[in-house]
Design an enzyme around this catalytic site. Structure first.
Site, PDB file in Angstrom:
ATOM      1  NE  ARG A 111      -2.652 -93.405  21.042  1.00 50.66           N
ATOM      2  CZ  ARG A 111      -1.693 -94.036  21.710  1.00 50.66           C
ATOM      3  NH1 ARG A 111      -1.907 -95.260  22.187  1.00 50.66           N
ATOM      4  NH2 ARG A 111      -0.531 -93.470  21.918  1.00 50.66           N
ATOM      5  CG  HIS A 138       3.258 -91.557  18.866  1.00 50.18           C
ATOM      6  ND1 HIS A 138       2.505 -90.649  19.581  1.00 50.18           N
ATOM      7  CD2 HIS A 138       3.448 -92.619  19.687  1.00 50.18           C
ATOM      8  CE1 HIS A 138       2.243 -91.153  20.785  1.00 50.18           C
ATOM      9  NE2 HIS A 138       2.800 -92.338  20.872  1.00 50.18           N
ATOM     10  CD  GLN A 141       6.963 -92.390  22.645  1.00 52.09           C
ATOM     11  OE1 GLN A 141       5.869 -92.703  23.066  1.00 52.09           O
ATOM     12  NE2 GLN A 141       8.047 -92.425  23.401  1.00 52.09           N
ATOM     13  CG  ASP A 229       7.049 -98.886  17.984  1.00 56.44           C
ATOM     14  OD1 ASP A 229       6.692 -99.442  19.051  1.00 56.44           O
ATOM     15  OD2 ASP A 229       6.266 -98.209  17.280  1.00 56.44           O
ATOM     16  CB  CYS A 268       7.468 -95.374  21.782  1.00 55.24           C
ATOM     17  SG  CYS A 268       6.697 -96.695  20.807  1.00 55.24           S
ATOM     18  NE  ARG A 296       4.312 -89.640  25.061  1.00 55.79           N
ATOM     19  CZ  ARG A 296       3.353 -90.457  24.610  1.00 55.79           C
ATOM     20  NH1 ARG A 296       3.591 -91.755  24.529  1.00 55.79           N
ATOM     21  NH2 ARG A 296       2.189 -89.996  24.194  1.00 55.79           N
TER      22      ARG A 296
HETATM   23  N1  NVA Z   1       3.721 -98.076  16.585  1.00 56.29           N
HETATM   24  C1  NVA Z   1       2.903 -98.382  17.727  1.00 56.29           C
HETATM   25  C2  NVA Z   1       3.130 -97.356  18.797  1.00 56.29           C
HETATM   26  C3  NVA Z   1       2.359 -97.563  20.054  1.00 56.29           C
HETATM   27  C4  NVA Z   1       2.590 -96.464  21.055  1.00 56.29           C
HETATM   28  C5  NVA Z   1       1.446 -98.445  17.335  1.00 56.29           C
HETATM   29  O1  NVA Z   1       1.010 -97.601  16.547  1.00 56.29           O
HETATM   30  O2  NVA Z   1       0.745 -99.345  17.796  1.00 56.29           O
HETATM   31  N1   CP Z   2       4.088 -94.945  23.738  1.00 57.33           N
HETATM   32  C1   CP Z   2       2.752 -94.805  23.781  1.00 57.33           C
HETATM   33  O1   CP Z   2       2.167 -93.954  23.116  1.00 57.33           O
HETATM   34  O2   CP Z   2       2.127 -95.654  24.635  1.00 57.33           O
HETATM   35  P1   CP Z   2       0.550 -95.881  24.789  1.00 57.33           P
HETATM   36  O3   CP Z   2       0.065 -96.567  23.549  1.00 57.33           O
HETATM   37  O4   CP Z   2       0.431 -96.745  26.005  1.00 57.33           O
HETATM   38  O5   CP Z   2      -0.114 -94.543  24.964  1.00 57.33           O
END
Ligand code: NVA
Ligand code: CP
Length: 312
Positions: A111, A138, A141, A229, A268, A296
């Protein structure tokens, strides 16, 4: 592993048949567990002896736990690394990190703040690299999301769905999913927060049915699913201009009522209740967000299995 590793970086890199194989495997393995304890290993332990390392530059609840449990249930092992505690944070290059990690583990999930870092890691790794969220996309997801849609509403090909809100990383992967899995997608985003032009142009060039509007009511009319989101993704500044631009894009009951009568609500997570979604929608009868979170785990098992050559 010899040859080019099977990376999982973006849905656009795959054909529909490969994504379908992964989704079908995920469902098959989920159903075969049939209520067994979460710590129990799947029949045949398909990834016995395999090790996953996860690198996190940003926070995570679902991705971290679901990947860890996925490896355990598949009979493998995993370790979680905070990037700040690695030599990466002290100037060791991404390429050298990739070379070294590939000598210890069979697959890497990352990540990352910046998408190109994941591409660089993959370019120098001798093992598969999985994108566990970047500023661009992502994809894991969306595998869970596709599985969840189909659990509740049947095959997604030919269906109509809408995205309402920020044209962010999850939105980009949804656009790529629409093109590869053949469904119609309407994006309702403030003009200043629309998905990147290049992604919309790519969808057009592939013959995808992806349209963009700034009118959420028009976008959701009659659709089978409404996705949203957070308005402030990790790495975004929480400023008034952003919040004001997104205020008309809240998914509330009135907006959901414009979708098909049996439309589902998807997010998500984590949710910011009272911002992008109201309590009565996320806690309402059409919300499938907890199934989505559970999937997931199942979807990523199949992604891991594909990356490691256990399927396909
Ligand atoms: N769009 C959000 C998704 C978190 C799972 C982010 O990048 O923070
Ligand atoms: N949806 C998702 O990726 O959640 P986290 O940021 O908790 O991993």
């Amino acid at each position: 592993m010899s040859g080019t590793p099977r990376h999982f970086l973006d849905l656009k890199d795959f054909d529909g048949a490969t994504l379908r194989l992964i989704l079908d495997t995920a469902r098959l393995w989920r159903d075969a567990r049939d209520g067994r304890p979460k710590g129990a290993v799947d029949d045949g332990a398909p990834l016995a002896g395999r090790a996953l390392a996860m690198i996190f530059e940003k926070a995570s609840t679902r991705t971290r736990i679901s990947f860890d449990m996925a490896m355990r249930q598949l009979g493998g092992t995993s370790l979680v690394l905070e990037s700040g505690a690695m030599q990466l944070g002290r100037g060791e290059t991404v390429a050298d990190t990739a070379r070294v990690m590939s000598r210890y583990v069979d697959v890497i999930m990352i990540r990352a703040n910046v998408h190109s870092m994941v591409e660089e890691l993959a370019a120098h790794a001798g093992v598969p690299v999985i994108n566990g969220l970047t500023d661009r996309s992502h994809p894991c997801q969306l595998m869970a999301d596709m599985m969840t849609f189909e659990d509740h509403r049947g095959p997604i090909a030919g269906r109509r769905v809408a995205w309402v809100g920020d044209g962010n990383n999850v939105a980009v992967s949804l656009i790529e999913a629409a093109v590869r899995l053949d469904f119609a997608l309407t994006m309702a985003c403030p003009p200043a927060l629309a998905p990147p032009d290049g992604v919309m142009q790519w969808a057009q060039s592939q013959g995808g049915s992806v349209t963009l509007t700034d009118d959420p009511a028009a976008a959701v009319a009659g659709v089978d699913a409404v996705f949203t989101d957070t308005w402030v993704s990790m790495g975004d500044a929480r400023d008034n201009a952003r919040l004001q631009a997104l205020a008309p894009f809240q998914v509330d009951k009135a907006l959901m009522n414009r979708a098909a009568a049996d439309a589902i609500f998807m997010h998500c997570l984590p949710a910011h209740r009272g911002e992008e979604v109201t309590d009565d929608v996320i806690d309402g009868p059409g919300s499938v967000v907890w199934d989505e979170a559970e999937n997931r785990l199942h979807a990523q098992k199949a992604v891991l299995a594909w990356c490691l050559g256990a399927i396909g």
